[in-house]
Write an enzyme that holds these catalytic residues in place. Structure first.
Site, PDB file in Angstrom:
ATOM      1  N   HIS A  95       0.856  -1.188   0.000  1.00  0.00           N
ATOM      2  CA  HIS A  95       0.000   0.000   0.000  1.00  0.00           C
ATOM      3  C   HIS A  95       0.896   1.244   0.000  1.00  0.00           C
ATOM      4  O   HIS A  95       1.990   1.210   0.552  1.00  0.00           O
ATOM      5  CB  HIS A  95      -0.926  -0.008   1.229  1.00  0.00           C
ATOM      6  CG  HIS A  95      -1.999   1.025   1.113  1.00  0.00           C
ATOM      7  ND1 HIS A  95      -1.777   2.360   1.417  1.00  0.00           N
ATOM      8  CD2 HIS A  95      -3.283   0.949   0.687  1.00  0.00           C
ATOM      9  CE1 HIS A  95      -2.891   3.038   1.183  1.00  0.00           C
ATOM     10  NE2 HIS A  95      -3.813   2.204   0.737  1.00  0.00           N
ATOM     11  N   GLU A 143      -3.758   3.077  -7.217  1.00  0.00           N
ATOM     12  CA  GLU A 143      -4.194   4.202  -6.380  1.00  0.00           C
ATOM     13  C   GLU A 143      -3.209   5.363  -6.523  1.00  0.00           C
ATOM     14  O   GLU A 143      -2.098   5.279  -5.994  1.00  0.00           O
ATOM     15  CB  GLU A 143      -4.221   3.787  -4.898  1.00  0.00           C
ATOM     16  CG  GLU A 143      -5.171   2.665  -4.567  1.00  0.00           C
ATOM     17  CD  GLU A 143      -5.439   2.564  -3.069  1.00  0.00           C
ATOM     18  OE1 GLU A 143      -6.580   2.278  -2.726  1.00  0.00           O
ATOM     19  OE2 GLU A 143      -4.513   2.791  -2.258  1.00  0.00           O
TER      20      GLU A 143
HETATM   21  O1  G3P Z   1      -6.530   1.548   0.401  1.00  0.00           O
HETATM   22  C1  G3P Z   1      -7.528   2.461   0.120  1.00  0.00           C
HETATM   23  C2  G3P Z   1      -7.018   3.819  -0.063  1.00  0.00           C
HETATM   24  O2  G3P Z   1      -5.704   4.101   0.047  1.00  0.00           O
HETATM   25  C3  G3P Z   1      -7.918   4.862  -0.533  1.00  0.00           C
HETATM   26  O3  G3P Z   1      -8.182   5.627   0.595  1.00  0.00           O
HETATM   27  O4  G3P Z   1      -9.494   7.114   1.954  1.00  0.00           O
HETATM   28  O5  G3P Z   1      -9.053   7.692  -0.421  1.00  0.00           O
HETATM   29  O6  G3P Z   1     -10.607   5.831   0.115  1.00  0.00           O
HETATM   30  P1  G3P Z   1      -9.405   6.618   0.547  1.00  0.00           P
END
Ligand code: G3P
Length: 224
Positions: A95, A143
């Site tokens: 992550h 992400e």
């Molecule tokens: O692992 C999920 C993540 O990093 C996204 O976080 O709070 O933007 O949904 P968020």
């Protein structure tokens, strides 16, 4: 496999709203929605709550992290075997908030698989996603780090990173699921992510910080 398309994965991260009793309560809400909707969902509780939640909640649970070590004389590390013993079904790896080396990702995918556990590897861009796809994880979650926790959805701000990553990964291995995450918070975000080719979403704050997490979960599912 436990990961089916379309799917919703919740990373509970290290929020106080998702630790201890709060974590168990949130996991029970997820279980309710999982059972009522039949949608594929995975929750990633905090490490300290993983074993309890795996026992108390009947739905797929992943660890948020695992270390590339063997069981034995090791202190403060968590092995893939210990994740298996906790009752979990797999683990997030790499992550953005817990990055590891590509060589460690390689070792961990194999270690997890040797225990019958799934690997969901997070990536930050298309190039890293391609490199990780060559290692044959079960799933990749793209992400963009700057959008994490921003409330601005990756599907709105950077739609091309989703479609390009999906295409790149599929060219390497069609069997790898591709999720997207960062700023996802409603059914519209889920719908556009899926339209862009993703198998589902990985999110955290949109649910963990919500006043009514069940309402948000139901809205997310309406986008499927
Ligand atoms: O692992 C999920 C993540 O990093 C996204 O976080 O709070 O933007 O949904 P968020």
């Amino acid at each position: 496999m436990i990961l089916n398309s379309p799917m919703i994965a919740l990373n509970m991260k290290a929020y106080r709203e998702s630790s201890g009793e709060n974590g168990l309560r949130l996991a029970k809400i997820c279980e309710e929605v999982f059972e009522e909707s039949g949608v594929c969902m995975v929750i990633c509780p905090q490490q300290t709550d993983l074993s309890l939640i795996c026992r108390e909640v009947n739905m797929p649970c992943f660890s948020q992290h695992v270390d590339p070590i063997d069981a034995g004389s090791q202190t403060g590390w968590v092995s893939a075997g210990a994740i298996k013993d906790s009752g979990a079904d797999g683990s997030l790896i790499n992550h953005s908030e817990h990055k590891i080396r590509i060589s460690e990702i390689n070792i961990l995918i194999d270690k997890l698989r040797s225990f019958g556990l799934c690997s969901l590897v997070c990536t930050n861009n298309e190039a890293v996603s391609k490199a990780v796809a060559e290692l044959k994880p079960d799933a990749i979650a793209i992400e963009p780090p700057l959008l994490i926790g921003s409330g601005i959805s990756v599907s709105t701000a950077e739609p091309e990173i989703i479609s390009n990553t999906v295409d790149a990964v599929r060219r390497i291995d069609k069997g790898i699921k591709v999720l997207c995450g960062a700023g996802i918070s409603n059914g519209k975000d889920v719908k556009s992510s899926i339209e862009l080719g993703a198998d589902g979403v990985l999110l955290a704050s949109g649910i963990v910080k919500a006043k009514d997490p069940k309402e948000v979960l139901l809205d997310l599912i309406s986008g499927i």
